[in-house]
Structures are given as C-alpha cells and as structure tokens.
Design an enzyme around this catalytic site. Structure first.
Site, PDB file in Angstrom:
ATOM      1  N   GLN A  42      39.650  41.314  43.072  1.00 25.29           N
ATOM      2  CA  GLN A  42      40.580  40.084  43.139  1.00 25.29           C
ATOM      3  C   GLN A  42      41.778  40.492  44.021  1.00 25.29           C
ATOM      4  O   GLN A  42      41.981  41.744  44.536  1.00 25.29           O
ATOM      5  CB  GLN A  42      41.121  39.760  41.802  1.00 25.29           C
ATOM      6  CG  GLN A  42      41.479  40.855  41.187  1.00 25.29           C
ATOM      7  CD  GLN A  42      41.620  40.786  39.565  1.00 25.29           C
ATOM      8  OE1 GLN A  42      41.404  39.935  38.736  1.00 25.29           O
ATOM      9  NE2 GLN A  42      41.585  42.225  38.786  1.00 25.29           N
ATOM     10  N   ASP A  97      47.903  45.621  32.709  1.00 20.78           N
ATOM     11  CA  ASP A  97      49.179  45.797  32.905  1.00 20.78           C
ATOM     12  C   ASP A  97      49.750  46.578  31.683  1.00 20.78           C
ATOM     13  O   ASP A  97      50.802  46.974  31.962  1.00 20.78           O
ATOM     14  CB  ASP A  97      49.812  44.199  32.773  1.00 20.78           C
ATOM     15  CG  ASP A  97      49.547  43.482  31.527  1.00 20.78           C
ATOM     16  OD1 ASP A  97      48.874  42.612  31.497  1.00 20.78           O
ATOM     17  OD2 ASP A  97      50.156  44.053  30.436  1.00 20.78           O
ATOM     18  N   GLU A 117      39.824  48.511  31.455  1.00 23.88           N
ATOM     19  CA  GLU A 117      40.344  47.402  32.309  1.00 23.88           C
ATOM     20  C   GLU A 117      39.583  47.498  33.673  1.00 23.88           C
ATOM     21  O   GLU A 117      39.025  48.599  34.104  1.00 23.88           O
ATOM     22  CB  GLU A 117      41.663  47.691  32.936  1.00 23.88           C
ATOM     23  CG  GLU A 117      42.155  47.060  34.061  1.00 23.88           C
ATOM     24  CD  GLU A 117      42.097  45.759  34.283  1.00 23.88           C
ATOM     25  OE1 GLU A 117      41.606  45.232  35.132  1.00 23.88           O
ATOM     26  OE2 GLU A 117      42.678  45.034  33.422  1.00 23.88           O
ATOM     27  N   ASP A 148      33.882  47.406  33.864  1.00 24.99           N
ATOM     28  CA  ASP A 148      33.614  46.019  33.002  1.00 24.99           C
ATOM     29  C   ASP A 148      33.840  46.083  31.675  1.00 24.99           C
ATOM     30  O   ASP A 148      32.748  46.764  31.221  1.00 24.99           O
ATOM     31  CB  ASP A 148      32.443  45.615  33.932  1.00 24.99           C
ATOM     32  CG  ASP A 148      32.279  44.129  33.403  1.00 24.99           C
ATOM     33  OD1 ASP A 148      31.445  43.386  34.334  1.00 24.99           O
ATOM     34  OD2 ASP A 148      32.843  43.467  32.361  1.00 24.99           O
ATOM     35  N   GLY A 149      34.145  45.279  30.998  1.00 26.56           N
ATOM     36  CA  GLY A 149      34.513  45.173  29.658  1.00 26.56           C
ATOM     37  C   GLY A 149      33.067  44.990  28.706  1.00 26.56           C
ATOM     38  O   GLY A 149      32.544  45.540  27.979  1.00 26.56           O
ATOM     39  N   ASP A 166      42.336  40.909  26.217  1.00 28.23           N
ATOM     40  CA  ASP A 166      43.736  40.451  26.815  1.00 28.23           C
ATOM     41  C   ASP A 166      42.910  40.191  28.153  1.00 28.23           C
ATOM     42  O   ASP A 166      43.386  40.901  29.262  1.00 28.23           O
ATOM     43  CB  ASP A 166      44.489  41.357  26.652  1.00 28.23           C
ATOM     44  CG  ASP A 166      45.972  41.052  27.601  1.00 28.23           C
ATOM     45  OD1 ASP A 166      46.547  42.061  27.927  1.00 28.23           O
ATOM     46  OD2 ASP A 166      45.805  39.812  27.978  1.00 28.23           O
ATOM     47  N   SER A 167      42.286  39.119  28.457  1.00 30.16           N
ATOM     48  CA  SER A 167      41.594  38.794  29.628  1.00 30.16           C
ATOM     49  C   SER A 167      42.480  37.705  30.523  1.00 30.16           C
ATOM     50  O   SER A 167      43.387  37.196  29.986  1.00 30.16           O
ATOM     51  CB  SER A 167      40.330  38.190  29.524  1.00 30.16           C
ATOM     52  OG  SER A 167      40.534  36.723  29.049  1.00 30.16           O
ATOM     53  N   ASP A 169      42.224  34.420  33.105  1.00 28.09           N
ATOM     54  CA  ASP A 169      41.564  33.085  32.778  1.00 28.09           C
ATOM     55  C   ASP A 169      39.951  33.259  32.934  1.00 28.09           C
ATOM     56  O   ASP A 169      39.683  33.932  33.652  1.00 28.09           O
ATOM     57  CB  ASP A 169      42.080  32.037  33.606  1.00 28.09           C
ATOM     58  CG  ASP A 169      43.532  31.820  33.356  1.00 28.09           C
ATOM     59  OD1 ASP A 169      44.146  31.204  34.384  1.00 28.09           O
ATOM     60  OD2 ASP A 169      43.995  31.865  32.221  1.00 28.09           O
ATOM     61  N   PRO A 173      36.305  37.697  37.543  1.00 28.17           N
ATOM     62  CA  PRO A 173      35.616  38.868  36.718  1.00 28.17           C
ATOM     63  C   PRO A 173      35.690  38.392  35.126  1.00 28.17           C
ATOM     64  O   PRO A 173      34.952  39.190  34.600  1.00 28.17           O
ATOM     65  CB  PRO A 173      36.451  40.056  37.099  1.00 28.17           C
ATOM     66  CG  PRO A 173      37.813  39.634  37.714  1.00 28.17           C
ATOM     67  CD  PRO A 173      37.371  38.221  38.256  1.00 28.17           C
TER      68      PRO A 173
HETATM   69  N1  SAM Z   1      47.901  37.703  29.740  1.00 29.03           N
HETATM   70  C1  SAM Z   1      47.247  37.581  30.970  1.00 29.03           C
HETATM   71  C2  SAM Z   1      46.489  36.153  30.849  1.00 29.03           C
HETATM   72  O1  SAM Z   1      46.731  35.652  29.711  1.00 29.03           O
HETATM   73  O2  SAM Z   1      46.367  35.530  31.820  1.00 29.03           O
HETATM   74  C3  SAM Z   1      46.237  38.693  31.082  1.00 29.03           C
HETATM   75  C4  SAM Z   1      46.751  39.784  31.203  1.00 29.03           C
HETATM   76  S1  SAM Z   1      45.863  41.084  32.035  1.00 29.03           S
HETATM   77  C5  SAM Z   1      46.549  41.282  33.510  1.00 29.03           C
HETATM   78  C6  SAM Z   1      44.176  40.505  32.240  1.00 29.03           C
HETATM   79  C7  SAM Z   1      43.226  41.635  32.885  1.00 29.03           C
HETATM   80  O3  SAM Z   1      41.999  41.417  32.620  1.00 29.03           O
HETATM   81  C8  SAM Z   1      43.384  41.645  34.625  1.00 29.03           C
HETATM   82  O4  SAM Z   1      44.072  43.063  34.779  1.00 29.03           O
HETATM   83  C9  SAM Z   1      41.868  41.786  35.018  1.00 29.03           C
HETATM   84  O5  SAM Z   1      41.570  42.587  35.933  1.00 29.03           O
HETATM   85  C10 SAM Z   1      41.274  42.228  33.632  1.00 29.03           C
HETATM   86  N2  SAM Z   1      39.696  41.634  33.560  1.00 29.03           N
HETATM   87  C11 SAM Z   1      39.112  40.545  33.872  1.00 29.03           C
HETATM   88  N3  SAM Z   1      37.943  40.685  33.849  1.00 29.03           N
HETATM   89  C12 SAM Z   1      37.705  41.611  33.273  1.00 29.03           C
HETATM   90  C13 SAM Z   1      36.279  42.368  32.769  1.00 29.03           C
HETATM   91  N4  SAM Z   1      35.201  41.676  32.977  1.00 29.03           N
HETATM   92  N5  SAM Z   1      36.318  43.717  32.129  1.00 29.03           N
HETATM   93  C14 SAM Z   1      37.715  44.127  31.824  1.00 29.03           C
HETATM   94  N6  SAM Z   1      39.018  43.800  32.339  1.00 29.03           N
HETATM   95  C15 SAM Z   1      38.801  42.404  33.225  1.00 29.03           C
END
Ligand code: SAM
Length: 290
Positions: A42, A97, A117, A148-149, A166-167, A169, A173
């Site tokens: 991203q 974060d 993450e 990847d989670g 805590d993903s 939208d 990913p």
């Molecule tokens: N609180 C925020 C929201 O509600 O939009 C999200 C905060 S946090 C920054 C979201 C994180 O999820 C991002 O850093 C993103 O890279 C991570 N993420 C997205 N898809 C993922 C996956 N498949 N596995 C692990 N982390 C992932």
C-alpha cells in the site's frame, strides 16, 4: 517527495481529501506532508493536520491520528482484556501503528503480546513519526512478526487468551481479515475461555460489513456482542467493535472493575458497560435485543 494526488494546494493551503463515497469527501487542512512511500502492500503517508495532529494515511484513508487515536485503541483493547478474567497471552493482528499494543501492556497479567502486521514499513514510519503510538513496541513482552495475519494464524491452536483484529478497512490487504475462514482460524487459536475482538466498521457507511461480521461470528462463537465508540476522524464518527467469546464473560457483572481507568483518557468502567447499549437502528440492523 511526490505528493499523492489526493493532497492538493488550494487557496494557499494544503488539503488532503479523503473520499468516503461518491457523495461524501472529508477535507483535512494540513500543516505538512512528513512522509510518503509505497510498500509492496500500500501507499503509506504521514501528514501533520491542523486539527488532529499527525496522522497515518494508507491508500488515501486516514487510519489513526494523534488527536483521537486513544479512543479507538483503548476501546479495542481494554474491553476484551477486562472481560477476560486473567489475560496472559495476547495477539494483535494488524495494528502496526502500535496503539493497541500500548494499551495491552497496561494489564499486569499480560505476559506476552504478539503483533502480526503485514507491512513492516507501516511500523517503521510510525516509530519515526508517531512515537506516542509505536513507542512501546520495544517492551520485552512484545514479539513482532511482519507477515499476513491470515497465513500466521493458520495452524496456530489453543495459544491466546485474547486476540485483537485491528485491521484497516476491508479493501486491499485487509479484505481477507473480514472473511469466515480467517475468523475460524482465530477461534482455533484461542485458548479455552478465550475472547476475540475485531473492529467492525461504521454502521452508517459499512453496515453490510458489520452485519456480515456479526453473522459469521454468531455461527462460530457461543457468545457474540457488538459495542461502539465515537471516533471523530472516522467516517460518521460512530465506530463498532464485535466480540466472539468462547464463554459468557458477562456472567461476571463486575467485569468492568478490571478496566485500568487510572491509565486511560477515554474508557472508564461505566463507559465500557454503556458501550454495549447499541443505538436502536444498529440493534434492528443486527436483529439483536442486547
Ligand atoms: N484503526 C485503524 C482502522 O480502523 O482503520 C487501523 C489501524 S492499523 C494501521 C491497520 C493495519 O492493518 C495496517 O497497518 C495494515 O498494514 C494492517 N493489515 C492489513 N491487512 C493485513 C493482513 N492481512 N495481515 C496483517 N496486517 C494487515
């Protein structure tokens, strides 16, 4: 530093335009653009906004701001951690974060927090520009994996007391983090008496996502509940979180006494209790009477 197209100079000021839908855009006046990079997953941007301080923006969507991150991070962490009678092993999926991890470390019973993450560059940008959030990631109880989670959790069985999803939208990913196979793996990774929580989006802008999340968790877990919080910088400011519990933690009517409110800026025992009183339109949309 190439400014993304959604950051434009207008009337002598810098504005970030976040597109919520074809009919709604949020305009943020900026002091500065601090960081822009593209990772394999991203586009990662850190801006300094006039109103909410520094903010992390992924693919044009504001993820967290210095001004109100405490509301979201306290609600996604303290509620499941207090509902669990003695949380020791915690997993945070997403959350690069560092805000949710910071809150988990406030619970003395917590022996380990695994952070999974997908994007290492998100965490390093937050370490540099958002130390308030990422500053606790070097705590000896924290173990960070950049993967990847969905892949990480496959094959993990009976390991965690609390799992926090805590993903971002359900685009890019994070799409897979809102799907049944992932939630099924999350259930398997919980220890007996375990609790999982996920951010389940806005009931105003993403109601189908909330409804689907609730439906899938209802089928997987004996007890599911949804709670909410006002997050001013998220679209519509009304945000939800949904729990899947392997037992009924609400049988302990005193669970809120475990909220570490001496260390919080938003959540209190009363507020945590009250956050389960859903607005009528949300209750109807979920077909629940809780
Ligand atoms: N609180 C925020 C929201 O509600 O939009 C999200 C905060 S946090 C920054 C979201 C994180 O999820 C991002 O850093 C993103 O890279 C991570 N993420 C997205 N898809 C993922 C996956 N498949 N596995 C692990 N982390 C992932």
């Amino acid at each position: 530093m190439n400014r993304p197209e959604y950051i434009q100079e207008r009337d002598g000021a810098l504005w970030l335009t976040e597109v919520e839908s074809g009919h709604l855009k949020l305009n943020w006046r900026l002091k500065n653009v601090l960081h822009v990079e593209r990772s394999p997953f991203q586009e990662i941007v850190i801006v300094d906004t006039e109103t909410f301080g520094r903010a992390l923006v992924l693919d044009g969507v504001v993820q967290t701001t210095e001004g109100d991150e405490f509301i979201y991070n306290e609600m996604i962490s303290h509620v499941p951690l207090a509902l669990h009678p003695n949380p020791k092993q915690v997993l945070v999926i997403g959350g690069g974060d560092g805000g949710a991890v910071r809150e988990c470390l406030k619970y003395p019973s917590v022996e380990r927090v695994d952070l999974v993450e997908i994007d290492e560059q998100v965490t390093s940008a937050c370490r540099t520009y958002l130390p308030e959030l990422a500053g606790q990631l070097d705590d000896p109880r924290v173990r960070t994996r950049f993967e990847d989670g969905v892949q990480y959790i496959k094959g993990v069985e009976n390991q965690y007391d609390v799992i926090i999803v805590d993903s971002s939208d359900p685009i890019g990913p994070a799409t897979v983090l809102f799907e049944e196979p992932f939630y099924r793996s999350v259930k398997a990774a919980l220890r007996p008496g375990g609790i999982m929580v996920c951010q389940s989006e806005s009931p105003l802008f993403y109601l189908p996502v909330l409804q689907n999340t609730r439906r899938v968790l209802n089928e997987l877990f004996p007890v599911t509940r949804t709670y909410w919080a006002p997050v001013p910088t998220y679209p519509g400011a009304l945000w939800t979180f949904t729990l899947g519990c392997l037992f009924d933690p609400f049988e302990d009517s005193g669970w809120t006494r475990r909220i570490r409110e001496e260390s919080t800026r938003h959540v209190t025992a009363e507020l945590a209790e009250g956050s389960f009183a859903l607005p009528a339109f949300v209750r109807r949309a979920l077909g629940v009477v809780e």
